[in-house]
Design an enzyme around this catalytic site. Sequence first.
Site, PDB file in Angstrom:
ATOM      1  N   CYS A  74      17.708 -43.577  59.719  1.00  0.00           N
ATOM      2  CA  CYS A  74      17.602 -42.216  59.166  1.00  0.00           C
ATOM      3  C   CYS A  74      18.259 -41.168  60.057  1.00  0.00           C
ATOM      4  O   CYS A  74      18.549 -40.067  59.604  1.00  0.00           O
ATOM      5  CB  CYS A  74      16.137 -41.862  58.938  1.00  0.00           C
ATOM      6  N   ASN A 125      13.153 -40.773  50.165  1.00  0.00           N
ATOM      7  CA  ASN A 125      13.792 -40.923  51.475  1.00  0.00           C
ATOM      8  C   ASN A 125      15.119 -41.661  51.287  1.00  0.00           C
ATOM      9  O   ASN A 125      15.125 -42.846  50.966  1.00  0.00           O
ATOM     10  CB  ASN A 125      12.843 -41.712  52.393  1.00  0.00           C
ATOM     11  N   HIS A 160      15.223 -34.501  58.241  1.00  0.00           N
ATOM     12  CA  HIS A 160      15.302 -35.746  57.469  1.00  0.00           C
ATOM     13  C   HIS A 160      14.104 -35.797  56.531  1.00  0.00           C
ATOM     14  O   HIS A 160      13.000 -35.373  56.884  1.00  0.00           O
ATOM     15  CB  HIS A 160      15.303 -36.951  58.419  1.00  0.00           C
TER      16      HIS A 160
END
Length: 329
Positions: A113, A286, A256
Site C-alpha cells: 500500500c 482498499n 492511504h
Amino acid sequence: MPPARIRATGSYVPRKRLTNLDLEKMVDTSDEWITTRTGIRERRIAGPAEACSDLALKASKRALKAGGVKAADLDLIIVATVTPDTFVPSAACVLQSKLGASRAAAFDVNAACSGFIYALSVADSFIRSGKCLNVLVVGSEVLSRVTNWQDRSTCVLFGDGAGAALLGPASDETFQSRIISVNIYADGNMGDLLMIPAGGSRRPASEDTLKNRLHCLQMSGNETFKIAVKTLESLVRNTLGAAGLTPSDISLFVPHQANLRIIRATAERLGIPIDKVAVNIDRLGNTSAASIPIALDEAVRSGRVKSGDYVLLEAFGGGLTWASALLRW
Ligand code: ACO
C-alpha cells in the site's frame, strides 16, 4: 538541479461495482459490520480481460493528456503494484509497450500500500539528479485476483483501480510547485502480518498451495490496524516538522485508504479537520498502491487543490512499509 513536481494526474476504476449487499450473499458478513468497521460501502472489480497494465494504461493516458506530454517523451515509467500482469515482464514494461513510450526505462516497485509513495521517491530522485525530465508514476492493482473470496476477514476490504502522476522538474522561477520531501520506511520483522504466502520462490505453486488458497492475501487485520494508527501520527508529525510546518498548514491530506477508522483516528490525533481529508474508501475499498493517486486525481479534477496549497500524502502497508510525501501544489 530544480526539485521535482507533479505536473498532472489521472485515474481509472473498472465499471463493475461489488456492494456490501452482494458480499452478504457470498460470505457470512453484513453491510452493517463492513460499514461500521471499515467505512467501505462498495468496491470496483476488474473485468475478466482487465489486468494491472490495462487499468494503468487508462490512468496513464489521462495523466499524459492532462499534462500535455506525449508518451514518446517519457524517460521513465514506474509502476507500484503487488498484482502485476505477470512477474516477468514487469507491469511497467507492458505499460511502456502499450503506451508506445519507446524511450522510457520501465520497472515495478513492490511496497504494497506504500508503493505509490515509494515509486514517487524514486522518480523524485531521478528528476532531482537531472537524469530524467518526464517520469510517469503509476499505482495499479487488481487485488480481486489475489483475494480469498471465502475469507470474510479480507474479502470485504479490497478493490481494483489505478492512479497515475506525471512528474517533471519544477518550472516556475521560485520552484513554488514542487515535492518538498518524500520519506520511506520499512520493518521487515513484521512482514508476516500481511502476506501472499505462495507463488514466489519460497513456496512455488503446487496442488497444495492452490487447495489452501495460499496465493491470496492474508492479513492479521487487528494487529496491523494498531501499528498503523500509532505509526502514521508520528510519521506525519515528523514530515511536517522537518519542513517547519504544522498540521494546520495542510490544505489537503491524502491518506492511504485502508480503513475509514484509521483515516479518522489519524486526522483526529493530528487535528486535521475531516473536510481537508481525501476519502474514497467508501466507494472504492482498499486499492493498495492505487488508493493515493486515485484520491489525489479526484481532488485535483474536482478543484480541491489550488496553486500554493500544501498537500500531504501518507501510507502504511505490507512489508511492513510506511511512507509520506509533502507537496506544494
Ligand atoms: N463480517 C462480519 N464479521 C467479521 C468480518 C466480516 N467481514 N471480518 C471479521 N469479522 C469478525 C471476526 O471474526 C471477529 O469475530 P470474533 O470477535 O467473534 O472473533 C470480529 O469480527 C472482530 O474482528 P477483528 O479482526 O478484530 O476486527 P477489526 O475491528 O480489527 O476490523 C479490519 C478488521 C477491518 C481488517 C481492521 O483490523 C483493519 O482495517 N486493519 C488494518 C488494515 C491495514 O491497514 N492494512 C494495511 C494496508 S493493506 C495492504 O498493504 C494491502
